[in-house]
Enzyme design. Structure first.
Site, mmCIF file in Angstrom:
data_model
loop_
_atom_site.group_PDB
_atom_site.id
_atom_site.type_symbol
_atom_site.label_atom_id
_atom_site.label_comp_id
_atom_site.label_asym_id
_atom_site.label_seq_id
_atom_site.Cartn_x
_atom_site.Cartn_y
_atom_site.Cartn_z
ATOM 1 C CB ALA A 35 -0.960 -0.006 1.186
ATOM 2 C CD1 TRP A 36 2.100 2.669 3.752
ATOM 3 C CD2 TRP A 36 4.143 3.466 4.281
ATOM 4 N NE1 TRP A 36 2.042 3.197 5.025
ATOM 5 C CE2 TRP A 36 3.261 3.676 5.372
ATOM 6 C CE3 TRP A 36 5.473 3.869 4.393
ATOM 7 C CZ2 TRP A 36 3.695 4.305 6.556
ATOM 8 C CZ3 TRP A 36 5.906 4.487 5.567
ATOM 9 C CH2 TRP A 36 5.016 4.699 6.637
ATOM 10 C CG ASP A 62 7.800 -7.356 3.497
ATOM 11 O OD1 ASP A 62 7.222 -6.340 3.907
ATOM 12 O OD2 ASP A 62 7.823 -8.432 4.158
ATOM 13 C CG ASP A 79 16.728 -9.242 7.032
ATOM 14 O OD1 ASP A 79 16.462 -8.043 7.276
ATOM 15 O OD2 ASP A 79 17.098 -10.053 7.893
ATOM 16 C CB VAL A 80 15.463 -3.925 5.126
ATOM 17 C CG1 VAL A 80 16.100 -2.551 5.094
ATOM 18 C CG2 VAL A 80 14.278 -3.962 4.189
ATOM 19 C CG ASP A 104 4.293 0.835 7.804
ATOM 20 O OD1 ASP A 104 4.295 1.304 8.959
ATOM 21 O OD2 ASP A 104 3.278 0.353 7.267
ATOM 22 C CE LYS A 144 5.127 -0.152 11.802
ATOM 23 N NZ LYS A 144 3.800 -0.462 11.258
HETATM 24 N N1 SAM Z 1 3.631 -0.417 4.567
HETATM 25 C C1 SAM Z 1 3.053 -1.713 4.193
HETATM 26 C C2 SAM Z 1 1.853 -1.442 3.324
HETATM 27 O O1 SAM Z 1 1.362 -0.309 3.350
HETATM 28 O O2 SAM Z 1 1.404 -2.344 2.591
HETATM 29 C C3 SAM Z 1 2.701 -2.531 5.428
HETATM 30 C C4 SAM Z 1 3.948 -3.006 6.167
HETATM 31 S S1 SAM Z 1 3.675 -4.154 7.483
HETATM 32 C C5 SAM Z 1 3.041 -3.124 8.763
HETATM 33 C C6 SAM Z 1 5.316 -4.508 8.048
HETATM 34 C C7 SAM Z 1 6.143 -5.368 7.114
HETATM 35 O O3 SAM Z 1 7.520 -5.339 7.525
HETATM 36 C C8 SAM Z 1 5.748 -6.854 7.101
HETATM 37 O O4 SAM Z 1 5.289 -7.189 5.812
HETATM 38 C C9 SAM Z 1 7.045 -7.578 7.437
HETATM 39 O O5 SAM Z 1 7.232 -8.765 6.696
HETATM 40 C C10 SAM Z 1 8.104 -6.544 7.065
HETATM 41 N N2 SAM Z 1 9.410 -6.750 7.674
HETATM 42 C C11 SAM Z 1 9.688 -7.013 8.979
HETATM 43 N N3 SAM Z 1 11.014 -7.167 9.151
HETATM 44 C C12 SAM Z 1 11.609 -6.987 7.936
HETATM 45 C C13 SAM Z 1 12.958 -7.030 7.468
HETATM 46 N N4 SAM Z 1 13.972 -7.273 8.308
HETATM 47 N N5 SAM Z 1 13.190 -6.825 6.159
HETATM 48 C C14 SAM Z 1 12.157 -6.581 5.312
HETATM 49 N N6 SAM Z 1 10.877 -6.520 5.699
HETATM 50 C C15 SAM Z 1 10.585 -6.724 6.992
#
Ligand code: SAM
Length: 193
Positions: A35-36, A62, A79-80, A104, A144
């Site tokens: 979505a972002w 992601d 993984d970021v 996010d 976030k």
């Molecule tokens: N902003 C997104 C949207 O609007 O569709 C929603 C994001 S959701 C709240 C948080 C996301 O962070 C999850 O999909 C999760 O898999 C991802 N995430 C968590 N740790 C991560 C990492 N180390 N590297 C990449 N993504 C990660």
């Protein structure tokens, strides 16, 4: 229509602070379901929908799969916080530079508030590392976090690297959630972060 209600948080932040402009390059960390990234694609014109303004670039990352989106590049199952992912991002970006980094990201909640807070702080710090590698001078970062005792560590790293750091709580973010966003603007390139 957006893939997720979280879109409204970014729309609100961007309506107020105007961080996304046509032609800009954007990295969206924790992008699934996208979505972002949808908001970013519209605002930087990376799908080329508006022929009158510059065409931007959006790349989302992601751990999960991110369904394809016109105007965005996605690194799914990545993984970021992994330096190899950060190198891959840099290689994808036009001029190896981003104007905006969005995060996010959130870890899966363990149910232990302190632990979740610590893990998210570590992720924020790794987003600041990414900024040090790829964010261009004057760039912005939206990140976030969950409020708690270690948030000041992120804030002080940001304050060192950017001219302005704010804390924002979009109205679209549930009042009872501890979720907040750092908005850091005017990145000072070449400042060690
Ligand atoms: N902003 C997104 C949207 O609007 O569709 C929603 C994001 S959701 C709240 C948080 C996301 O962070 C999850 O999909 C999760 O898999 C991802 N995430 C968590 N740790 C991560 C990492 N180390 N590297 C990449 N993504 C990660």
């Amino acid at each position: 229509n957006y893939r997720c209600r979280s879109a409204f948080k970014l729309l609100e932040i961007d309506d107020k602070y105007k961080i996304l402009k046509p032609g800009y390059s954007v990295i969206d960390c924790g992008a699934a379901p996208g979505a972002w990234s949808q908001v970013a694609v519209q605002r930087v014109n990376s799908a080329g929908t508006n022929a009158e303004v510059p065409i931007g670039f959006v790349v989302g990352v992601d751990l999960l799969r991110i369904p394809p989106l016109d105007g965005a590049h996605f690194l799914s199952f990545s993984d970021v916080t992994d330096p190899a992912t950060q190198t891959q991002l840099q290689e994808l970006l036009p001029k190896a530079q981003a104007d905006v980094i969005l995060s996010d990201m959130a870890p899966n909640a363990s149910g232990f508030r302190e632990l979740d807070h610590e893990r998210l702080v570590a992720m924020c710090l790794s987003t600041v590392d990414l900024a040090g590698r790829v964010l261009g001078p004057g760039g912005s970062l939206v990140c976030k976090y969950w409020d708690g005792g270690l948030a000041h560590q992120v804030r002080s790293r940001l304050a060192h690297a950017f001219r302005e750091v704010r804390i924002v709580k979009p109205k679209a973010s549930r009042k009872e959630s501890a979720e907040l966003y750092f908005l850091a603007r005017f990145f000072k390139k070449n400042q060690a972060v």
